[in-house]
Design an enzyme around this catalytic site. Structure first.
Site, PDB file in Angstrom:
ATOM      1  N   TYR A   1       0.848  -1.208   0.000  1.00 51.12           N
ATOM      2  CA  TYR A   1       0.000   0.000   0.000  1.00 51.12           C
ATOM      3  C   TYR A   1       0.881   1.255   0.000  1.00 51.12           C
ATOM      4  O   TYR A   1       0.502   2.291  -0.537  1.00 51.12           O
ATOM      5  CB  TYR A   1      -0.953  -0.039   1.196  1.00 51.12           C
ATOM      6  CG  TYR A   1      -2.182   0.822   1.013  1.00 51.12           C
ATOM      7  CD1 TYR A   1      -3.071   0.607  -0.027  1.00 51.12           C
ATOM      8  CD2 TYR A   1      -2.450   1.868   1.898  1.00 51.12           C
ATOM      9  CE1 TYR A   1      -4.202   1.401  -0.189  1.00 51.12           C
ATOM     10  CE2 TYR A   1      -3.577   2.657   1.750  1.00 51.12           C
ATOM     11  CZ  TYR A   1      -4.451   2.417   0.704  1.00 51.12           C
ATOM     12  OH  TYR A   1      -5.565   3.218   0.551  1.00 51.12           O
TER      13      TYR A   1
ATOM     14  N   LYS B   1      -3.180   8.481   2.750  1.00 55.08           N
ATOM     15  CA  LYS B   1      -4.408   8.321   3.557  1.00 55.08           C
ATOM     16  C   LYS B   1      -4.203   8.890   4.967  1.00 55.08           C
ATOM     17  O   LYS B   1      -5.143   9.420   5.569  1.00 55.08           O
ATOM     18  CB  LYS B   1      -4.824   6.850   3.624  1.00 55.08           C
ATOM     19  CG  LYS B   1      -5.336   6.280   2.301  1.00 55.08           C
ATOM     20  CD  LYS B   1      -6.532   7.038   1.744  1.00 55.08           C
ATOM     21  CE  LYS B   1      -7.175   6.318   0.570  1.00 55.08           C
ATOM     22  NZ  LYS B   1      -8.163   7.179  -0.129  1.00 55.08           N
TER      23      LYS B   1
END
Ligand code: NAP
Length: 253
Positions: A153, A160
């Site tokens: 990720y 995020k």
């Protein structure tokens, strides 16, 4: 619940998009909706999907083009006159950044991911706020990779984390205008963007095995939570990260 309410949804790419499941929930609750698409190739898709939604507006808006953002909100002012909620469901990082090690993140990949996936929240909130004359609700989509390391990720986890912190700062700034800002931390869902993350299928399997509910979350469950956050039922909630992940985040192992 949302009769006579106006909202805009950023991030419908196709019928699997979390933004689309959210749009269905908001539409069923009676809201009038505007949709944005990024680039001509998605225009047909979004127009087809929304063709049966009465009064839906479909507008081009790539968030890296400030003139498209300005034009989007000008059209909203002309057509709706007011805005009650905004759903930010967009993210992007170059595919090669979503595999291997975070250590190797390029400057360009980092800036792109942070600009499109995090800065854009403040950008659209700033444009929306003057239209939210009767208060409002802004909702975005985040992921657990902001809190803990999730293999592959990488830079999206950092983006995020910035999105989640932006949610709190925006909530603090906009609270005095009765505009609430929250983000939903969704469990993994098999969408176009998710497929860009290397090894997504094993991530889905892992989540389904470990989550207390023993399954993966469905896009509509995320959409229903967005509906709650856009409705007066959540009037006391702002600045929050709300997990909609079948409980995965509470588990230590
Ligand atoms: P999706 O259907 O691919 O939606 C992502 C959207 O972002 C697409 O419509 C995409 O358009 C748009 N976008 C990318 N760059 C943009 C730009 N410069 N300007 C405007 N729009 C742009 O995937 P999704 O999974 O529903 O993602 C929606 C949100 O949920 C994202 O924030 C994602 O990080 C988040 N989320 C997803 C999951 C998951 O497992 N699926 C889990 C947690 C959170 P293009 O297709 O043209 O690039």
């Amino acid at each position: 619940m949302l009769q006579n309410k106006f909202g805009i949804i950023f991030g419908v790419a196709n019928k699997r998009s979390i933004a689309w499941a959210t749009a269905e929930a908001l539409h069923e609750a009676g809201a009038r909706l505007a949709f944005t698409y990024q680039g001509e190739r998605l225009k047909d898709n979004v127009e087809k999907l929304t063709s049966e939604m009465k009064g839906a507006l479909v507008l081009p808006c790539d968030v890296v083009k400030q003139e498209e953002v300005d034009a989007t909100f000008e059209r909203l002012r002309q057509e709706f006159g007011r805005l009650d909620f905004l759903v930010h469901s967009i993210a992007f990082a170059p595919k090669e950044e979503l595999e291997g090690e975070f250590l190797d993140t390029t400057r360009e990949g980092f800036l792109t991911a942070l600009e499109i996936s995090a800065y854009s929240l403040a950008q659209v909130a700033r444009a929306a706020a003057p239209l939210m004359t009767e208060g409002g609700s802004i909702v975005s989509m985040t992921y657990y990779g902001a809190e803990k390391v999730v293999p592959n990720y990488n830079v999206m986890g950092v983006a995020k984390a910035a999105l989640e912190a932006s949610t709190r700062y925006l909530a603090s700034d906009l609270g005095k205008r009765n505009i609430r800002v929250n983000t939903i931390s969704a469990g993994p869902i098999n969408t176009l963007s998710a497929r860009a993350v290397s090894n997504m299928s094993s991530m889905l399997k892992h989540h389904a095995e470990r989550a207390p509910l023993r399954r993966n979350v469905e896009a509509r469950e995320v959409g229903n939570t967005a509906l709650f956050l856009c409705s007066p039922l959540s009037s006391g909630i702002t600045g929050e990260v709300i997990h909609v992940d079948c409980g995965y985040n509470i588990m230590a192992v």
